[in-house]
Design an enzyme around this catalytic site. Structure first.
Site, PDB file in Angstrom:
ATOM      1  N   CYS A 160      41.050  42.994  15.915  1.00  0.00           N
ATOM      2  CA  CYS A 160      41.684  44.309  15.805  1.00  0.00           C
ATOM      3  C   CYS A 160      40.583  45.327  15.526  1.00  0.00           C
ATOM      4  CB  CYS A 160      42.724  44.329  14.689  1.00  0.00           C
ATOM      5  SG  CYS A 160      43.506  45.940  14.472  1.00  0.00           S
ATOM      6  N   CYS A 166      45.413  51.913  18.629  1.00  0.00           N
ATOM      7  CA  CYS A 166      44.929  50.544  18.825  1.00  0.00           C
ATOM      8  C   CYS A 166      43.453  50.659  19.154  1.00  0.00           C
ATOM      9  CB  CYS A 166      45.691  49.857  19.957  1.00  0.00           C
ATOM     10  SG  CYS A 166      45.046  48.220  20.398  1.00  0.00           S
TER      11      CYS A 166
END
Length: 293
Positions: A88, A231
């Site tokens: 991530c 994101c």
């Protein structure tokens, strides 16, 4: 068995996480509990769950140490639905902030810190205005899958890009198309990726390049989490896709506007190939204790 979970809430451009320190790997949570913690109505609420564990205490962490002995901490990352994830980009910036805040590491400003992830070792450092993460090598994932999304009149071709986790990036015609998407519905990708993928929808700015930097807007539906305000790896994949479509002469620095703010992406050739780097904020919001039954 009931126990109290001591946690910190963090976020990077609105992409939010529940972080907990478990240095010796003694308190793993099962997927059901992770999903309960991340639930926005009955839990703390988050796009993902991050556990800080010494790499030597996890099988995946041992692989990270074999790759880089300096990767003493492992970012054990899970999506909001309790499924494990490779990496991530926003989360790793917040993770470094968390390690520093917890007194687990004390890097010199600007010093690269190696972090173990399921995608391999990634490096992150403090930088002006936040943090910068070197997400390593990237690759085109092949094919032109068709993507269908709610309120998108016809299916659009996408491009598969892997930056440690899988993405499909779709170009839209204008801001109206981007704003009109209903990403509470899961986009349909044909053929479907074997392990799923994050789906990014992008619109180039006008002009595309300003001051030597490319500019795009992006919205994303994250695998296992739904639409998120940002994101990090998706911003990277989107910049790479638009640079690829733009062709020769396209810049290696990009500004990506997401619903939760702005992140920077730059491409840099290193000894093993072209790396892609992500910069942006990483903030801790509050600490708490949650009783888990």
């Amino acid at each position: 068995m009931a126990f109290d979970l001591r946690f910190t809430k963090g976020q990077g451009t609105g992409n939010d996480f529940v972080l907990t320190s478990d240095p010796d790997g003694e308190h793993p949570l099962d997927p059901t509990r992770i999903a309960a913690v991340c639930d926005r109505r009955f839990g703390v609420g988050a796009d993902g769950f991050i556990r800080a564990v010494r790499s030597e205490r996890l099988p995946e962490g041992e692989a990270a140490l074999a790759e880089d002995p300096g990767a003493t901490w492992f970012m054990d990352y899970w999506n909001a639905d309790g499924s494990p994830s490779e990496m991530c980009g926003n989360g790793i910036r917040v993770f470094l902030r968390f390690l520093i805040d917890q007194g687990l590491i004390a890097p010199v400003d600007g010093e690269w810190v190696a972090i173990g992830t399921r995608a391999g070792v990634r490096r992150v450092r403090t930088s002006p205005g936040g943090f910068e993460a070197d997400l390593g090598l990237w690759r085109l994932d092949g094919g032109e899958p068709l993507v269908r999304a709610k309120n998108l009149p016809v299916a659009r071709p996408g491009i598969g890009i892997d930056v440690g986790n899988p993405h499909v990036v779709v170009a839209l015609a204008d801001d109206d198309e981007l704003d009109g998407l209903d990403l509470s519905y899961v986009p349909v990708v044909e053929p479907a990726p074997d392990t799923g993928a994050n789906i990014e929808f992008v619109v180039p700015a006008d002009p595309l390049v300003d001051g030597g930097r490319g500019r795009i807007r992006m919205r994303v539906h994250e695998r296992g989490s739904g639409e998120t305000l940002s994101c990090g790896t998706g911003a990277v994949a989107s910049a790479l896709a638009v640079r690829y479509w733009a062709g020769a002469g396209a810049p290696d620095e990009w500004i990506v506007q997401v619903p939760g703010g702005v992140v920077g992406v730059r491409m840099q050739v290193q000894g093993d190939g072209e790396h892609v780097l992500l910069s942006g904020p990483g903030e801790l919001v509050f600490d708490g204790v949650l009783s888990l039954g």
